[in-house]
Write a protein that holds these residues in place. Structure first.
Motif, mmCIF file in Angstrom:
data_model
loop_
_atom_site.group_PDB
_atom_site.id
_atom_site.type_symbol
_atom_site.label_atom_id
_atom_site.label_comp_id
_atom_site.label_asym_id
_atom_site.label_seq_id
_atom_site.Cartn_x
_atom_site.Cartn_y
_atom_site.Cartn_z
ATOM 1 N N SER A 67 82.078 10.992 -51.416
ATOM 2 C CA SER A 67 82.819 10.250 -52.446
ATOM 3 C C SER A 67 83.596 9.073 -51.878
ATOM 4 O O SER A 67 84.087 9.103 -50.746
ATOM 5 C CB SER A 67 83.787 11.198 -53.166
ATOM 6 O OG SER A 67 83.109 12.290 -53.723
ATOM 7 N N LEU A 68 83.741 8.053 -52.724
ATOM 8 C CA LEU A 68 84.575 6.904 -52.373
ATOM 9 C C LEU A 68 86.050 7.227 -52.538
ATOM 10 O O LEU A 68 86.902 6.676 -51.845
ATOM 11 C CB LEU A 68 84.196 5.710 -53.261
ATOM 12 C CG LEU A 68 82.741 5.248 -53.168
ATOM 13 C CD1 LEU A 68 82.468 4.150 -54.173
ATOM 14 C CD2 LEU A 68 82.407 4.791 -51.757
ATOM 15 N N PHE A 69 86.363 8.107 -53.484
ATOM 16 C CA PHE A 69 87.735 8.593 -53.683
ATOM 17 C C PHE A 69 87.651 9.931 -54.384
ATOM 18 O O PHE A 69 86.672 10.242 -55.052
ATOM 19 C CB PHE A 69 88.592 7.601 -54.489
ATOM 20 C CG PHE A 69 87.961 7.173 -55.789
ATOM 21 C CD1 PHE A 69 88.163 7.897 -56.956
ATOM 22 C CD2 PHE A 69 87.176 6.034 -55.861
ATOM 23 C CE1 PHE A 69 87.589 7.509 -58.159
ATOM 24 C CE2 PHE A 69 86.593 5.627 -57.062
ATOM 25 C CZ PHE A 69 86.801 6.366 -58.212
ATOM 26 N N GLU A 70 88.680 10.755 -54.219
ATOM 27 C CA GLU A 70 88.696 12.093 -54.797
ATOM 28 C C GLU A 70 90.138 12.540 -55.012
ATOM 29 O O GLU A 70 91.069 11.995 -54.410
ATOM 30 C CB GLU A 70 88.022 13.112 -53.869
ATOM 31 C CG GLU A 70 86.511 13.146 -53.930
ATOM 32 C CD GLU A 70 85.960 13.735 -55.220
ATOM 33 O OE1 GLU A 70 86.756 14.285 -56.009
ATOM 34 O OE2 GLU A 70 84.736 13.634 -55.426
ATOM 35 N N GLY A 71 90.287 13.542 -55.869
ATOM 36 C CA GLY A 71 91.539 14.273 -55.947
ATOM 37 C C GLY A 71 91.352 15.547 -55.162
ATOM 38 O O GLY A 71 91.112 15.526 -53.957
ATOM 39 N N LEU A 72 91.399 16.681 -55.848
ATOM 40 C CA LEU A 72 91.258 17.972 -55.169
ATOM 41 C C LEU A 72 89.809 18.244 -54.783
ATOM 42 O O LEU A 72 89.536 18.848 -53.752
ATOM 43 C CB LEU A 72 91.762 19.087 -56.088
ATOM 44 C CG LEU A 72 91.771 20.496 -55.503
ATOM 45 C CD1 LEU A 72 92.820 20.635 -54.423
ATOM 46 C CD2 LEU A 72 92.001 21.538 -56.598
ATOM 47 N N CYS A 73 88.855 17.869 -55.607
ATOM 48 C CA CYS A 73 87.424 18.136 -55.426
ATOM 49 C C CYS A 73 87.155 19.637 -55.456
ATOM 50 O O CYS A 73 87.027 20.291 -54.410
ATOM 51 C CB CYS A 73 86.873 17.526 -54.152
ATOM 52 S SG CYS A 73 85.045 17.572 -54.135
ATOM 53 N N ILE A 74 87.076 20.176 -56.656
ATOM 54 C CA ILE A 74 86.873 21.607 -56.847
ATOM 55 C C ILE A 74 85.552 22.067 -56.248
ATOM 56 O O ILE A 74 85.474 23.143 -55.645
ATOM 57 C CB ILE A 74 86.947 21.948 -58.347
ATOM 58 C CG1 ILE A 74 88.368 21.705 -58.862
ATOM 59 C CG2 ILE A 74 86.532 23.393 -58.611
ATOM 60 C CD1 ILE A 74 88.501 21.830 -60.366
ATOM 61 N N ALA A 75 84.503 21.274 -56.391
ATOM 62 C CA ALA A 75 83.189 21.681 -55.890
ATOM 63 C C ALA A 75 83.216 21.924 -54.383
ATOM 64 O O ALA A 75 82.570 22.854 -53.884
ATOM 65 C CB ALA A 75 82.144 20.632 -56.244
#
Length: 380
Positions: free
Chosen positions: A265-273
């Motif tokens: 990813s270019l940006f993320e928060g928590l990223c559940i996956a």
């Protein structure tokens, strides 16, 4: 208290997937929750809500169009909430207006470290109409305070992942000594520019051309606007080592079927996956952005893709492919880390801290209403 939870849609992405767990925590604190979705979209989250017995309304008759502010306000009035909870920008803006008109406190989620420029400007202008901002990770909490000019006291963290040891575990990669075994690589997410999935396809083309002896197959699980473009890219390159498998209703089983997980990813928060893959004991390759840089321990529970180029990703994939022992060590470390950091007791404690703040807002508003002083933002 009665909570109306306004969300953009029931599409099935990262904001919708944790809804059952969020509502379960709210119910455990004794509260009644009703979900209002501004649109249905793909509707992948509908089954999750129904299975959990969560009451919900979809406010737009057109699956792909959002309900109007007027329709949303009418629905909120009908449910007469004590508290308005919002998720994603449009829902937050609507919820803020409802909070002002109904004189109800508003709590708003922030799920991502990146906001589109126009959304960021809007929320920066209206941030004071939300009484408490809830971030899905400490990283997003910092971004929320900085980007929206929200005082630190008005931002609190509630991680949107709860580890479950009973979920299926992956079988570690045993190597390709017999020449027939295939290293199963996967990723989960919306097929949108943020996820940078075109880079994955380029890396798989590089492997085909420069390391034809390796047997790595990439599966991309998800739906989104870039699906036709990615499919065209795969066909144009003539790749038979990449699959687009669509939305995955059971991400836990999906992750347990992998030998490696990748998130460029270019940006993320928590990223559940990513958390789901690590919980399954799968080694990961991620770009060190957002909360992923804090979750993955480079060289221990996964590998950082930096720089994020097809050649660099291919080299990291070959490193895992050629070293089954490394895969096993990283997968074990990843699972141990997730089960420790995101266990039910830890997440429940953080969720209850958020709910206590929300309950205080409602109590303060009730007192303000009796005193005739209006919206709680006026009496901080």
């Amino acid at each position: 208290m009665r909570i109306v939870y306004i969300i953009n849609s029931l599409n099935g992405g990262g904001a919708e997937r944790p809804l059952p767990d969020i509502v379960a925590q709210m119910r455990a604190c004794g509260h009644d929750v009703h979900v209002l979705a501004l649109a249905r979209k793909a509707g992948n989250a509908v089954a999750w809500l129904q299975e959990a017995g969560i009451a919900y309304d979809i406010l737009s008759p057109d699956p792909d169009k959002f309900a109007s502010l007027r329709t949303t306000l009418a629905a909120v009035r009908r449910h007469a909430p004590d508290l308005i909870w919002t998720s994603l920008t449009r829902a937050t803006l609507y919820g803020q207006m409802a909070g002002v008109l109904l004189r109800r406190p508003v709590v708003s989620w922030q799920h991502n470290a990146y906001l589109r420029p126009w959304n960021r400007r809007l929320l920066h202008a209206t941030h004071s109409l939300t009484d408490l901002w809830v971030a899905d990770s400490p990283f997003v909490a910092k971004c929320t305070a900085r980007q929206l000019n929200v005082p630190q006291r008005d931002v609190i963290t509630w991680p949107l992942f709860t580890a479950q040891a009973r979920m299926p575990q992956a079988v570690p990669w045993a190597g390709a000594d017999d020449g027939r075994a295939v290293f199963r690589l996967g990723t989960l997410g919306r097929l949108e520019p943020q996820k940078n999935y075109g880079l994955l396809i380029q890396a798989m083309a590089w492997l085909r051309d420069h390391a034809p002896q390796c047997r790595i197959h990439l599966d991309i699980g998800g739906e989104g606007s870039l699906a036709p473009q990615l499919r065209t890219q795969i066909m144009a390159l003539g790749l038979d080592n990449v699959t687009l498998s669509g939305f995955q209703a059971d991400p836990f089983t999906y992750c347990a079927g992998l030998h490696g997980y990748v998130q460029p990813s270019l940006f993320e928060g928590l990223c559940i996956a990513l958390h789901e893959a690590m919980q399954a004991g799968v080694p990961s390759i991620v770009t060190p952005v957002g909360a992923m840089a804090d979750v993955v321990r480079d060289g221990e529970s996964g590998l950082f893709l930096d720089p994020a180029t097809p050649e660099r990703l291919a080299s990291l994939l070959l490193r895992l492919y050629d070293d089954p022992a490394l895969c096993a060590r990283m997968g074990t470390a990843a699972r141990r880390q997730i089960l420790s950091s995101y266990n039910l007791n830890a997440i429940t404690a953080q969720a209850r801290a958020v709910m206590e703040r929300a309950e205080q807002l409602v109590a303060t508003q009730a007192g303000a209403s009796r005193a005739g002083t209006g919206h709680p933002t006026a009496i901080r």
